[in-house]
Scaffold this active site. Structure first.
Site, PDB file in Angstrom:
ATOM      1  N   GLY A  45       0.782  -0.997  -0.074  1.00  7.69           N
ATOM      2  CA  GLY A  45       0.168  -0.098  -0.151  1.00  7.69           C
ATOM      3  C   GLY A  45       1.620   1.242   0.344  1.00  7.69           C
ATOM      4  N   SER A  47       1.148   3.518  -2.666  1.00  9.07           N
ATOM      5  CA  SER A  47       0.769   5.108  -3.399  1.00  9.07           C
ATOM      6  C   SER A  47       0.647   6.192  -2.541  1.00  9.07           C
ATOM      7  CB  SER A  47      -0.543   4.304  -4.376  1.00  9.07           C
ATOM      8  OG  SER A  47      -1.773   3.759  -3.256  1.00  9.07           O
ATOM      9  N   SER A  48       0.284   6.132  -0.863  1.00  7.97           N
ATOM     10  CA  SER A  48       0.069   6.766  -0.361  1.00  7.97           C
ATOM     11  C   SER A  48      -0.182   7.142   1.119  1.00  7.97           C
ATOM     12  CB  SER A  48      -1.190   7.722  -0.588  1.00  7.97           C
ATOM     13  OG  SER A  48      -2.721   6.343  -0.429  1.00  7.97           O
ATOM     14  N   GLY A  49      -0.267   7.569   1.253  1.00 12.28           N
ATOM     15  CA  GLY A  49      -0.683   7.099   3.760  1.00 12.28           C
ATOM     16  C   GLY A  49       0.506   6.810   3.928  1.00 12.28           C
ATOM     17  N   ASP A  97      -1.179  -6.544  -5.583  1.00  9.22           N
ATOM     18  CA  ASP A  97      -1.989  -6.625  -5.587  1.00  9.22           C
ATOM     19  C   ASP A  97      -2.938  -7.551  -3.801  1.00  9.22           C
ATOM     20  OD1 ASP A  97      -4.633  -6.409  -4.751  1.00  9.22           O
ATOM     21  OD2 ASP A  97      -5.303  -6.531  -7.038  1.00  9.22           O
ATOM     22  N   SER A 176      -2.414  -2.521  12.055  1.00  6.03           N
ATOM     23  CA  SER A 176      -3.957  -1.855  12.596  1.00  6.03           C
ATOM     24  C   SER A 176      -4.795  -0.486  12.536  1.00  6.03           C
ATOM     25  CB  SER A 176      -4.306  -2.470  14.075  1.00  6.03           C
ATOM     26  OG  SER A 176      -5.775  -3.162  14.443  1.00  6.03           O
ATOM     27  N   TYR A 190     -15.555  -1.686   9.649  1.00  4.60           N
ATOM     28  CA  TYR A 190     -13.616  -1.203   9.503  1.00  4.60           C
ATOM     29  C   TYR A 190     -13.412  -1.910  11.106  1.00  4.60           C
ATOM     30  CZ  TYR A 190      -9.310   1.489   9.917  1.00  4.60           C
ATOM     31  OH  TYR A 190      -8.457   1.435   9.817  1.00  4.60           O
ATOM     32  N   ALA A 192     -14.915  -4.216  12.528  1.00  4.58           N
ATOM     33  CA  ALA A 192     -14.571  -5.992  12.535  1.00  4.58           C
ATOM     34  C   ALA A 192     -13.012  -6.367  11.975  1.00  4.58           C
ATOM     35  CB  ALA A 192     -15.629  -6.479  12.298  1.00  4.58           C
ATOM     36  N   LYS A 194     -10.287  -5.048  11.530  1.00  5.44           N
ATOM     37  CA  LYS A 194      -8.798  -4.283  12.762  1.00  5.44           C
ATOM     38  C   LYS A 194      -8.699  -5.462  13.746  1.00  5.44           C
ATOM     39  CE  LYS A 194      -6.939  -1.241   9.650  1.00  5.44           C
ATOM     40  NZ  LYS A 194      -6.070  -2.031   9.045  1.00  5.44           N
ATOM     41  N   THR A 225      -4.414  11.528   5.806  1.00  3.08           N
ATOM     42  CA  THR A 225      -4.048  10.518   5.090  1.00  3.08           C
ATOM     43  C   THR A 225      -5.126   9.925   4.132  1.00  3.08           C
ATOM     44  OG1 THR A 225      -4.947   8.221   5.680  1.00  3.08           O
ATOM     45  CG2 THR A 225      -2.620   8.602   6.066  1.00  3.08           C
TER      46      THR A 225
END
Length: 329
Positions: A45, A47-49, A97, A176, A190, A192, A194, A225
């Site tokens: 992941g 691409s950002s954040g 992916d 998490s 969300y 659930a 995490k 983000t």
């Protein structure tokens, strides 16, 4: 059962471990940034954040970083490549992916071939948020949330673990959330997903003690983000296909779906990679199972403390006790 209490091997670092244990649970960052030279780190992941920030943070501190994202080519990958070139960073942008086992296997094999063996660190970061009332979540949204946030982490762990076990070392960081320990109404699934990440990660941490592999759960609070914009896209698509019989029961909550921007958050996204880098640099056997990260709000710390004590009280003297104590003591 083999001698698996890894902390018993660290008598020489007992004083340092005590200091680490005494630190506050937030991202209490070191005065001197850790040197990650020689570490190989794969992140999902990017691409950002937190993923993008982490890829640059670790590479700038000497690590060899495999920054992965899906749907290449894309502008975000080009931007990372430009920074890598300009700063001469040891950073490789790769397509991965987390929904595809074939994509995962190929990327992990390529990364392992570059480092001639096991990766040192996996950072499971790729995730999505689809919010709104639970009743409004259809099976399309539910499957996508769990497939990305839970099964994606599981696929990644299974891909890297055989080589890590053979090497007898490694670290897995699973990102998490505060919402993996506290429950917010209208968070969709969300919470659930995490909560599932928290449970899966803790079980994995126990089972990997004999192999010298450590697992840390990172629990960020709210940060500015791109998750907010991505969430709105998913939420608006969900609202558009939802049936009125489900939407009608929650007019106020449904009205908010697709409108949240994350504005007003002044927190530093680099808090998360700083916390991860600090833990990577800690001596084996002293690394925490959980690390809440936020400069102000860490409501889950009381829950974490009760959970830890419950595990020790319930299983500490069982046949699994050495594993439990090795992770929690």
């Amino acid at each position: 059962m083999p001698d698996i209490t890894r902390r018993s091997l660290l008598a020489g670092t007992a004083a340092g471990a005590a200091l680490v244990a005494a630190r506050p649970a937030i991202a209490n960052l070191p005065q001197v940034e850790p040197d990650l030279t020689g570490k190989s780190i794969l992140i999902t992941g990017c691409s950002s954040g937190f993923g993008r920030a982490g890829a640059l943070y670790y590479a700038r501190r000497g690590a060899k970083v495999f920054a992965t994202m899906r749907n290449l080519p894309r502008p975000e990958a080009d931007e990372l490549e430009e920074i890598r070139w300009n700063e001469k960073l040891d950073l490789v942008v790769m397509e991965l992916d987390v929904l595809s086992q074939e994509s995962i296997d190929y990327a992990v094999q390529m990364a392992q071939s570059e480092v001639f063996g096991a990766l040192d660190v996996l950072v499971n970061n790729a995730g999505i948020g689809i919010t709104g009332p639970v009743e409004v979540q259809d099976m399309e949204a539910t499957r996508l949330a769990f497939d990305t946030n839970v099964f994606g982490y599981h696929r990644m762990a299974r891909a890297v673990l055989p080589a890590m076990r053979e090497a007898g070392k490694g670290q897995i960081f699973n990102v998490s959330s505060q919402l993996g320990r506290v429950i917010a109404p209208s968070a969709g699934h969300y919470c659930a997903t995490k909560f599932a990440v928290e449970a899966m990660s803790e079980q994995l941490a126990y089972e990997l003690v004999p192999h010298g592999i450590e697992v840390t759960i990172i629990e960020p609070g709210g940060y500015p983000t791109e998750i907010w914009q991505n969430r709105n896209r998913y939420n608006n698509a969900l609202k558009a296909r939802a049936e009125e019989k489900h939407l009608s029961g929650y007019p106020a909550l449904v009205a908010r779906m697709g409108t949240e921007t994350g504005d007003g958050r002044d927190t530093d996204i680099d808090d998360v990679p700083r916390a991860i880098a600090e833990i990577i640099a800690m001596p084996p056997g002293t690394r925490p199972l959980r690390r809440p990260v936020h400069p102000r709000f860490i409501p889950q710390t009381a829950i974490n403390a009760v959970s830890r004590q419950t595990q020790l009280d319930w299983l500490g003297e069982s046949s699994a006790g050495p594993w439990i104590k090795a992770v929690l003591d």
